[in-house]
Write a protein that holds these residues in place. Structure first.
Motif: not given
Lengths: 248, 248
Positions: B41-42, B44-49, B225
């Motif tokens: 999730f992290s 694929e949503t680009n939250d992880a950076g 992204w």
């Protein structure tokens, strides 16, 4: 009754009991779990674009997700990503380093409400939702409460930017305090001139106003892409999970 | 040996066999599947950076995902989202309605390569990857091939915008044709002046050039992204799944 005349009924029975359907696009037989996982990927990445209610066949899937470990832990990982980034920010003495939080499904959880309304499978009902908001009893998302406190400790000014309206200011403040949030810098709600604007425009405008006041918006946390995209975007955006509804 | 002195060993054994670890952030005991789902999730949503290799404990998870139904069906749903949007676009007679595709893990799948290199658990090795690219044997992602054909039929001009370099033009064209892609409008690769630029800048600049030429970029499809964000972005962006590597 011959086997031949029974065949369509048997087939329907098979489809019904196995939960398999035939996709219109490429005729792959897909069970509900695979389908709903893909649907969730599509909505969480914003590929799906606008949607109004969750697919009927995913109600159990969304319920299991929202009430189980996965949702809590997904939110936890987003908070960890956010803290990791926040710690790389050099906080200046000017008090101009900001972080923007959305409220609903970001700081506060309306899950108790959506549990009564089919986890997003029913069309949004403003009246019953506003009555729920008036109770001011929405609990904190635990991961976001920890993140909120940690960001404050690091020296960020906290801006709360919500699609809720000015007439809900008192109950919103009451609910935030009840849930454990304190000492935000500003709570921004929709004023008369913001009514009817798409959330992505309204929120971009308010972030732009903050930037013109001299704030640097390092991070932005929200469960909707309309919290994070548009203009005057934060340096880093953090998308929290929400497979229950979509706001454009 | 008393029970008391055995306790630490028993505890270690328990942690080892159940695969449970204690998160440093909130002390939730999480098994590998829940952890790896959240990690996915992290990213694929680009939250992880930025991240360099997949977590060691998620190798089996990523392998199962990439080689199973879910990855294929996730890509399928993204293609369906894309077609649904594409059909709402009014195509003009000017021939200026464009769609931008990334290539690797978007049109072509390098899964046969990554299967040999631990599905992204090993640091990227440019030499062996370039040798794989030279073979020109990467298969099409089936969902993207269907989408590609449908977009052409609808009247979109197709632009292929890849991080690959000019010296790979011949093998890239050969591979695309081998995989079933034909009649693209332009294949854009990194020229000498693009070397060393972050992908998000290089790709934004190339989209900007297309816009200055008069093309309207309605849609953009990519697994990173950095294919989709930046400036001169498409009206709608479509993120394909890729939990194997991250390009900034």
């Amino acid at each position: 009754m011959s086997m031949v005349s029974l065949l369509p009924i048997l087939l329907l029975y098979l489809i019904y009991t196995t939960g398999e359907v035939v996709s219109d696009h490429r005729k792959i037989r897909i069970d509900d779990d695979v389908y709903c996982e893909s649907w969730r990927f599509s909505v969480e990445t914003n590929d799906a674009g606008y949607w109004s209610t969750i697919p009927a066949r995913c109600v159990q899937f969304v319920q299991d997700y929202m009430t189980g470990d996965q949702y809590r832990y997904d939110s936890e990982v987003v908070a960890e990503d956010s803290v990791r980034f926040a710690k790389t920010v050099e906080i200046s003495d000017s008090g101009s380093d900001g972080w923007v939080f959305d409220i609903d499904e970001t700081l506060l959880s309306n899950l108790p409400y959506y549990q009564l309304y089919g986890f997003g499978s029913e069309p949004f009902d403003e009246e019953s939702f506003d009555s729920w908001v008036d109770l001011a009893e929405a609990p904190a998302l635990p991961a976001s409460l920890s993140l909120y406190k940690e960001l404050k400790q690091l020296g960020f000014k906290i801006f709360l930017l919500t699609g809720r309206s000015e007439y809900q200011r008192n109950v919103t403040e009451k609910n935030l305090l009840y849930a454990g949030f304190t000492n935000w810098e500003r709570l921004i709600l929709r004023g008369p001139s913001d009514q009817g604007k798409p959330a992505i425009i309204y929120k971009s405008e308010k972030r732009s106003d903050l930037q013109h006041e001299g704030y640097r918006i390092h991070g932005s946390s929200g469960d909707q892409w309309s919290d994070l995209l548009g203009f005057a975007v934060a340096r880093r955006s953090f998308k929290l999970p929400n497979p229950m509804y979509y706001i454009s």
